[in-house]
Design an enzyme around this catalytic site. Structure first.
Site, PDB file in Angstrom:
ATOM      1  CD1 TRP A 101      -2.148  -2.154   1.949  1.00 55.08           C
ATOM      2  CD2 TRP A 101      -2.915  -1.378  -0.003  1.00 55.08           C
ATOM      3  NE1 TRP A 101      -3.124  -3.008   1.510  1.00 55.08           N
ATOM      4  CE2 TRP A 101      -3.612  -2.567   0.322  1.00 55.08           C
ATOM      5  CE3 TRP A 101      -3.226  -0.722  -1.193  1.00 55.08           C
ATOM      6  CZ2 TRP A 101      -4.609  -3.098  -0.504  1.00 55.08           C
ATOM      7  CZ3 TRP A 101      -4.210  -1.252  -2.016  1.00 55.08           C
ATOM      8  CH2 TRP A 101      -4.891  -2.424  -1.671  1.00 55.08           C
ATOM      9  CG  ASP A 171      -3.275   3.989   4.041  1.00 55.56           C
ATOM     10  OD1 ASP A 171      -4.345   3.802   4.658  1.00 55.56           O
ATOM     11  OD2 ASP A 171      -2.950   3.347   3.023  1.00 55.56           O
ATOM     12  CE  LYS A 195      -8.810  -3.182   3.735  1.00 52.88           C
ATOM     13  NZ  LYS A 195      -7.685  -2.323   3.369  1.00 52.88           N
TER      14      LYS A 195
HETATM   15  C1  LIG Z   1      -7.128  -1.880   1.973  1.00 57.03           C
HETATM   16  C2  LIG Z   1      -6.080  -0.833   2.045  1.00 57.03           C
HETATM   17  C3  LIG Z   1      -5.936   0.152   1.059  1.00 57.03           C
HETATM   18  C4  LIG Z   1      -6.798   0.177  -0.196  1.00 57.03           C
HETATM   19  O1  LIG Z   1      -8.042   0.632   0.119  1.00 57.03           O
HETATM   20  P1  LIG Z   1      -9.154   0.872  -1.005  1.00 57.03           P
HETATM   21  O2  LIG Z   1     -10.230   1.483  -0.177  1.00 57.03           O
HETATM   22  O3  LIG Z   1      -9.490  -0.439  -1.584  1.00 57.03           O
HETATM   23  O4  LIG Z   1      -8.598   1.815  -1.993  1.00 57.03           O
HETATM   24  C5  LIG Z   1      -4.967   1.110   1.236  1.00 57.03           C
HETATM   25  N1  LIG Z   1      -4.176   1.127   2.314  1.00 57.03           N
HETATM   26  C6  LIG Z   1      -4.272   0.195   3.289  1.00 57.03           C
HETATM   27  C7  LIG Z   1      -3.364   0.257   4.461  1.00 57.03           C
HETATM   28  C8  LIG Z   1      -5.231  -0.809   3.181  1.00 57.03           C
HETATM   29  O5  LIG Z   1      -5.333  -1.733   4.136  1.00 57.03           O
END
Ligand SMILES: *Cc1c(COP(=O)(O)O)cnc(C)c1O
Length: 360
Positions: A101, A171, A195
């Site tokens: 990511w 993030d 998540k």
């Molecule tokens: C799942 C995830 C993403 C991607 O998220 P989307 O909403 O599918 O774009 C980005 N960063 C992390 C840390 C993630 O766990």
């Protein structure tokens, strides 16, 4: 048989949330209409957005000088929106690469300006969080991925940004709401909902007031944080159903005692699972001990000749779902987000113990 879903995302949701969503899908607040049919300009939905924002502000103690936004496009959209809005012309930003990511975030930043990758654990298959690096004093911000969903590492101490005018961007897609958070340490936080917060379709952005409207470049309206701040996340038709589910999840967190209680439960779950991985003669954790994630727990067979699918189908037959590791890592991964009950983790631990006995 009780089913436990260990998926890394979209992940399991509390039972009470699923019930409320199902009710609101048919008849929202006795309006006689489904929540999916009601105008986002109506009082009912405007109130829902206000309540959700207020509830999040209260649970995470978000200071008044931060805006809370509910956007679309996932965390992946934020990989681009962050540099588009916050990286000045001919400027650069520092990034720490701790998994796929963050690599994707770096890729997007490089399309806008320059990402300095000041540290990376890529050569070690992302099994640790780098601690030694030099920041560029000129860099506009430092970007981290606070919890690495695929590899199962997590920051326990966040970096200090050295540029006095710089700020930290994180993030937090796979750890938000799992523990208390001091928002004032960050300039911007983003997190996809699916998540730890609700279903897919909505992304939380928490942005410090002074970072909105930097106007570094001419941006498409939808990609400008200013647009969404000025319209309270309702510039266009928002994902109302997803926001409703987030609000219900926040209520559920309140009902179990708030974020400090949430953290205690998460600590207990993670501790008992890691203890079993250490104890069990079949498995081990490839992750540096001090960096192990409380949310995503990868583990692999010590003996690589054992067929992984045997354990997966054993789990499956006991109602333990989605334990296959990410395709880039292999092995197993148990995602034990807020909504995974302690009973689910205990059921997994029992399965690991029984599987061990079966081989003897
Ligand atoms: C799942 C995830 C993403 C991607 O998220 P989307 O909403 O599918 O774009 C980005 N960063 C992390 C840390 C993630 O766990």
């Amino acid at each position: 048989m009780k089913i436990y879903n260990f998926s890394a995302g979209p992940s399991c949701l509390p039972e009470s949330v699923l019930k409320s969503v199902s009710k609101a899908s048919k008849n929202f607040q006795n309006s006689g209409m489904s929540i999916m049919e009601i105008s986002h300009r109506s009082e009912l939905i405007v109130d829902l957005f206000e309540n959700t924002t207020l509830r999040l502000r209260k649970i995470l103690n978000v200071p008044d000088n931060y805006h809370i936004l509910w956007l679309q496009g996932g965390a992946s959209m934020q990989f681009a929106m962050v540099p588009l809005n916050l990286l000045g012309q001919k400027k650069s930003a520092d990034y720490i690469e701790t998994g796929i990511w963050s690599s994707k975030a770096i890729l997007e930043c490089n399309k806008v300006g320059k990402a300095n990758v000041i540290a990376s654990s890529k050569d070690s298959k992302f099994t640790f969080i780098p601690r030694e690096y030099e920041q560029n004093i000129e860099s506009e911000y430092l970007h981290i991925t606070s919890n690495n969903t695929i590899y199962g590492t997590q920051y326990k101490v966040i970096p200090n940004v050295e540029n006095p005018n710089g700020f930290l961007v994180a993030d937090m897609s796979s750890e938000i709401l799992s523990k208390p958070l001091d928002v004032s340490n960050y300039g911007l936080i983003y997190s996809g909902a699916q998540k730890n917060m609700g279903p897919a379709g909505v992304t939380l952005v928490i942005i410090r007031e002074d970072l909105v409207g930097r106007n570094y470049r001419d941006l498409p309206t939808m990609l400008d944080y200013k647009t969404h701040v000025s319209k309270d996340s309702m510039f266009n038709t928002p994902p109302v159903l997803s926001v409703f589910a987030v609000n219900e999840t926040l209520k559920w967190i309140e009902s179990i005692g708030g974020i400090t209680e949430m953290e205690k439960i998460n600590n207990r779950k993670a501790q008992s699972l890691y203890d079993e991985i250490e104890r069990n003669s079949l498995f081990f954790s490839p992750i540096n001990k001090d960096d192990r994630s409380m949310m995503n727990v990868p583990f692999i067979f010590k003996d690589t000749t054992i067929n992984e699918s045997e354990f997966l189908s054993y789990c499956h037959s006991h109602g333990l779902m989605a334990l296959k590791g990410h395709r880039s890592v292999g092995g197993f991964r148990a995602s034990i987000y807020n909504s995974m009950p302690e009973a689910g983790v205990n059921a997994l631990i029992s399965a690991m113990q029984e599987f061990e006995k079966m081989g003897q």
